[in-house]
Design a protein around this motif. Structure first.
Motif, PDB file in Angstrom:
ATOM      1  N   ILE A 191      87.383 108.403 123.294  1.00  0.00           N
ATOM      2  CA  ILE A 191      88.826 108.113 123.430  1.00  0.00           C
ATOM      3  C   ILE A 191      89.051 106.600 123.300  1.00  0.00           C
ATOM      4  N   VAL A 192      88.162 105.843 123.936  1.00  0.00           N
ATOM      5  CA  VAL A 192      88.267 104.382 123.841  1.00  0.00           C
ATOM      6  C   VAL A 192      88.057 103.947 122.386  1.00  0.00           C
ATOM      7  N   ARG A 193      87.057 104.528 121.745  1.00  0.00           N
ATOM      8  CA  ARG A 193      86.754 104.147 120.358  1.00  0.00           C
ATOM      9  C   ARG A 193      87.959 104.403 119.447  1.00  0.00           C
ATOM     10  N   ALA A 194      88.637 105.544 119.670  1.00  0.00           N
ATOM     11  CA  ALA A 194      89.746 105.928 118.785  1.00  0.00           C
ATOM     12  C   ALA A 194      91.029 105.159 119.100  1.00  0.00           C
ATOM     13  N   SER A 195      91.105 104.569 120.282  1.00  0.00           N
ATOM     14  CA  SER A 195      92.368 103.922 120.680  1.00  0.00           C
ATOM     15  C   SER A 195      92.645 102.671 119.844  1.00  0.00           C
ATOM     16  N   GLY A 196      93.936 102.368 119.682  1.00  0.00           N
ATOM     17  CA  GLY A 196      94.328 101.193 118.891  1.00  0.00           C
ATOM     18  C   GLY A 196      94.360  99.920 119.729  1.00  0.00           C
ATOM     19  N   ALA A 197      94.019 100.015 121.007  1.00  0.00           N
ATOM     20  CA  ALA A 197      94.076  98.843 121.896  1.00  0.00           C
ATOM     21  C   ALA A 197      93.032  97.806 121.488  1.00  0.00           C
ATOM     22  N   LYS A 198      93.268  96.560 121.895  1.00  0.00           N
ATOM     23  CA  LYS A 198      92.245  95.525 121.731  1.00  0.00           C
ATOM     24  C   LYS A 198      91.137  95.817 122.737  1.00  0.00           C
ATOM     25  N   LYS A 199      89.903  95.799 122.270  1.00  0.00           N
ATOM     26  CA  LYS A 199      88.795  96.126 123.170  1.00  0.00           C
ATOM     27  C   LYS A 199      87.979  94.883 123.484  1.00  0.00           C
ATOM     28  N   ILE A 200      87.798  94.680 124.775  1.00  0.00           N
ATOM     29  CA  ILE A 200      87.115  93.474 125.238  1.00  0.00           C
ATOM     30  C   ILE A 200      85.853  93.879 125.990  1.00  0.00           C
ATOM     31  N   LEU A 201      84.708  93.417 125.509  1.00  0.00           N
ATOM     32  CA  LEU A 201      83.430  93.735 126.152  1.00  0.00           C
ATOM     33  C   LEU A 201      82.997  92.557 127.030  1.00  0.00           C
ATOM     34  N   ILE A 202      82.725  92.839 128.296  1.00  0.00           N
ATOM     35  CA  ILE A 202      82.121  91.819 129.165  1.00  0.00           C
ATOM     36  C   ILE A 202      80.870  92.464 129.736  1.00  0.00           C
ATOM     37  N   ASP A 203      79.706  91.941 129.345  1.00  0.00           N
ATOM     38  CA  ASP A 203      78.481  92.685 129.682  1.00  0.00           C
ATOM     39  C   ASP A 203      77.231  91.836 129.537  1.00  0.00           C
ATOM     40  N   HIS A 204      76.176  92.310 130.192  1.00  0.00           N
ATOM     41  CA  HIS A 204      74.880  91.605 130.130  1.00  0.00           C
ATOM     42  C   HIS A 204      73.717  92.540 129.797  1.00  0.00           C
ATOM     43  N   HIS A 205      74.015  93.718 129.233  1.00  0.00           N
ATOM     44  CA  HIS A 205      72.932  94.638 128.850  1.00  0.00           C
ATOM     45  C   HIS A 205      72.448  94.354 127.428  1.00  0.00           C
ATOM     46  N   LEU A 206      71.220  94.778 127.158  1.00  0.00           N
ATOM     47  CA  LEU A 206      70.639  94.565 125.831  1.00  0.00           C
ATOM     48  C   LEU A 206      71.307  95.458 124.784  1.00  0.00           C
ATOM     49  N   SER A 207      71.209  95.055 123.535  1.00  0.00           N
ATOM     50  CA  SER A 207      71.617  95.859 122.370  1.00  0.00           C
ATOM     51  C   SER A 207      73.032  96.428 122.425  1.00  0.00           C
ATOM     52  N   PRO A 208      74.053  95.569 122.440  1.00  0.00           N
ATOM     53  CA  PRO A 208      75.416  96.106 122.489  1.00  0.00           C
ATOM     54  C   PRO A 208      75.827  96.806 121.194  1.00  0.00           C
ATOM     55  N   GLU A 209      76.608  97.860 121.378  1.00  0.00           N
ATOM     56  CA  GLU A 209      77.169  98.578 120.236  1.00  0.00           C
ATOM     57  C   GLU A 209      78.394  97.792 119.766  1.00  0.00           C
ATOM     58  N   ASN A 210      78.629  97.803 118.457  1.00  0.00           N
ATOM     59  CA  ASN A 210      79.712  96.953 117.955  1.00  0.00           C
ATOM     60  C   ASN A 210      81.048  97.707 117.894  1.00  0.00           C
ATOM     61  N   PHE A 211      81.722  97.812 119.036  1.00  0.00           N
ATOM     62  CA  PHE A 211      83.002  98.532 119.065  1.00  0.00           C
ATOM     63  C   PHE A 211      84.154  97.648 119.535  1.00  0.00           C
ATOM     64  N   TYR A 212      83.891  96.390 119.807  1.00  0.00           N
ATOM     65  CA  TYR A 212      84.874  95.542 120.495  1.00  0.00           C
ATOM     66  C   TYR A 212      85.505  94.505 119.561  1.00  0.00           C
ATOM     67  N   ASP A 213      86.645  93.949 120.049  1.00  0.00           N
ATOM     68  CA  ASP A 213      87.351  92.923 119.280  1.00  0.00           C
ATOM     69  C   ASP A 213      87.102  91.526 119.831  1.00  0.00           C
ATOM     70  N   PHE A 214      86.667  91.477 121.096  1.00  0.00           N
ATOM     71  CA  PHE A 214      86.434  90.198 121.766  1.00  0.00           C
ATOM     72  C   PHE A 214      85.339  90.445 122.789  1.00  0.00           C
ATOM     73  N   SER A 215      84.460  89.461 122.967  1.00  0.00           N
ATOM     74  CA  SER A 215      83.399  89.718 123.964  1.00  0.00           C
ATOM     75  C   SER A 215      82.996  88.465 124.702  1.00  0.00           C
TER      76      SER A 215
END
Ligand code: 5GP
Ligand code: MN
Length: 335
Positions: free
Chosen positions: A106-130
C-alpha cells in the motif's frame, strides 16, 4: 532530492503525515516514530503513527502511544485510507517494505512522498528522500540529527527527548554494543539537556518485568540453553507450548538471546521462538561474524552485522536442525 530544502518544501505544503515502522516494533522503532511525530506536530502537521503489529507493554509509556494505530484485519480498509490520504509517509527503522507486512504494498503504491530514516543494511529503493546511515547506532539518532538539520533544536522537549533516548539506549544494548560512538554520547548529552529523564526511561524499559516474564527467562537459561563449543555458538529454542506455559506476551522474549551471547567465548547466539505458522529467529554475534549475512542467506531475514533476525516456515525442530547443520559451513569464522 536529498537536500534538506526538499523536505522543508514538502513540510511547508502541509497535509497529513503517516509514520510507520517495522513489525514487532522495539524501542528504537517506536521511540523514533513517536519522537518524530511529536516534532512534526509542533510544525503544525497532522500525524498518525501506524504499527504493523502489537508491541510490548514496556513501550507504552511513550508520549503519543495512545494515538498509535495498530494494524488489525478489521482496520485494514481504514488504514489503507490513511496511507492513501497522506501527503508524506515516513518509514522508520526498516529498510525494505516487506518488514511492514502487507502495508508495504500500500505504501509502495501510494502517491505520497516517501521518506526513509533508517540504519539497517541494504535498503530497498522505494523512497524519495532519506536519512540513512549504517554508522548510526539507532534510527532515533538519525531523527535527532534531522531535527537539528532542520534548524529546530529549540523544538525538542522532554517527551521527544525521552522517546529518542529510549531508542538509542536499547539499540546500543544499554551502551555496550560495538555501535556505540562518541556521537551517541554527544546526542544523549543533548537529550539530557532537552529534559530526557534517564533513570525513568531505563526503569520503564528494563525494570517492568512481569513475574511470568522473569520466570520464562529463568526457564530459558536453566532448561533450554544449548552450547555448541565446537562453533562457539549458543542457542535457545522455545516452543509455542513453553511460551504458553509462561503466558508469554509480545516482547517477553526480547533480550533473551543476549544472555546466550554473554557466555564466555561465544561468538554467535540465536533464539528461536515458535509462532502460529512460522519460527521467528533472533541472531546476535560479537566480532566479525555477520549475522546479517547469515540471516539473509538462510532465513529470509536481515538486520545489522551483529544483530539480525529471520524466519522459517519449517517446524521448530527442523529449523533448529537446519541451523545446527549450517554451522559447519561457518566453522572457519566461528572457531
Ligand atoms: P531482533 O532480533 O531484536 O528482533 O532484531 C534484530 C535486528 O534485526 C533488528 O534491527 C531488526 O530490525 C532486524 N530484524 C529482525 N527480524 C528481521 C527479519 O525478519 N528481516 C529483516 N530484514 N530484519 C530483521
Ligand atoms: Mn533500530
Amino acid at each position: 532530492m536529498n537536500d534538506i530544502k526538499t523536505l522543508k518544501g514538502w513540510i511547508e505544503k502541509g497535509g497529513k503525515v503517516v509514520i510507520t515502522t517495522h513489525q514487532n516494533p522495539d524501542a528504537d522503532a517506536l521511540g523514533s516514530s513517536l519522537g518524530l511525530s511529536l516534532y512534526l506536530q509542533k510544525l503544525g502537521l497532522e500525524t498518525t503513527v501506524i504499527s504493523p503489529t502489537e508491541y510490548p507493554g514496556f513501550l507504552t509509556w511513550m508520549e503519543g502511544n495512545d494515538d498509535v494505530v495498530i494494524y488489525t484485519e478489521e482496520m485494514d480498509a481504514e488504514i489503507e485510507n490513511m496511507i492513501n490520504e497522506a501527503s508524506m509517509i515516513f518509514c522508520l527503522d526498516f529498510s525494505s517494505l516487506d518488514r511492514i507486512n502487507h502495508l508495504g504494498e500500500i505504501v509502495r503504491a501510494s502517491g505520497a512522498k516517501k521518506i526513509l530514516i533508517d540504519h539497517h543494511l541494504s535498503p530497498e529503493n522505494f523512497y524519495d528522500f532519506s536519512r540513512w546511515s549504517t554508522d548510526a547506532a539507532a534510527t532515533a539518532e538519525l531523527v535527532y540529527e534531522l531535527i537539528v538539520e532542520m534548524g529546530d533544536s529549540h523544538l525538542m522537549d522532554p517527551e521527544i527527548a525521552n522517546c529518542l533516548y529510549a531508542g538509542i539506549m536499547t539499540d546500543t544494548g544499554n551502551f555496550k554494543h560495538s555501535n556505540v560512538t562518541r556521537n551517541v554520547f554527544e546526542i544523549c548529552a543533548q537529550l539530557i539537556e532537552h529534559g530526557a529523564n534517564i533513570s525513568e526511561v531505563t526503569r520503564n524499559i528494563y525494570d517492568t518485568n512481569s513475574f511470568d516474564r522473569l520466570r520464562l527467562l529463568g526457564f530459558s537459561l536453566n532448561k533450554k540453553l544449548k552450547l555448541i563449543p565446537e562453533y562457539n555458538t549458543a542457542y535457545i529454542a522455545l516452543s509455542k507450548e513453553e511460551l504458553r506455559k509462561f503466558n508469554a506476551q509480545p516482547g517477553d522474549t526480547e533480550g533473551i538471546v543476549n544472555y546466550a551471547l554473554s557466555l564466555n567465548g561465544v561468538l554467535f547466539a540465536a533464539l528461536f521462538t515458535e509462532k502460529d505458522n512460522l519460527v521467528k529467529m533472533s541472531f546476535r554475534s560479537s566480532g566479525d561474524f555477520s549475522v546479517n549475512d547469515f540471516a539473509r542467506t538462510h532465513f529470509s531475514g536481515g538486520g545489522h552485522k551483529n544483530a539480525a533476525g529471520g524466519k522459517s516456515e519449517d517446524s521448530l525442530e527442523e529449523t533448529v536442525i537446519r541451523f545446527e547443520n549450517l554451522l559447519k559451513e561457518y566453522k572457519k569464522q566461528l572457531s
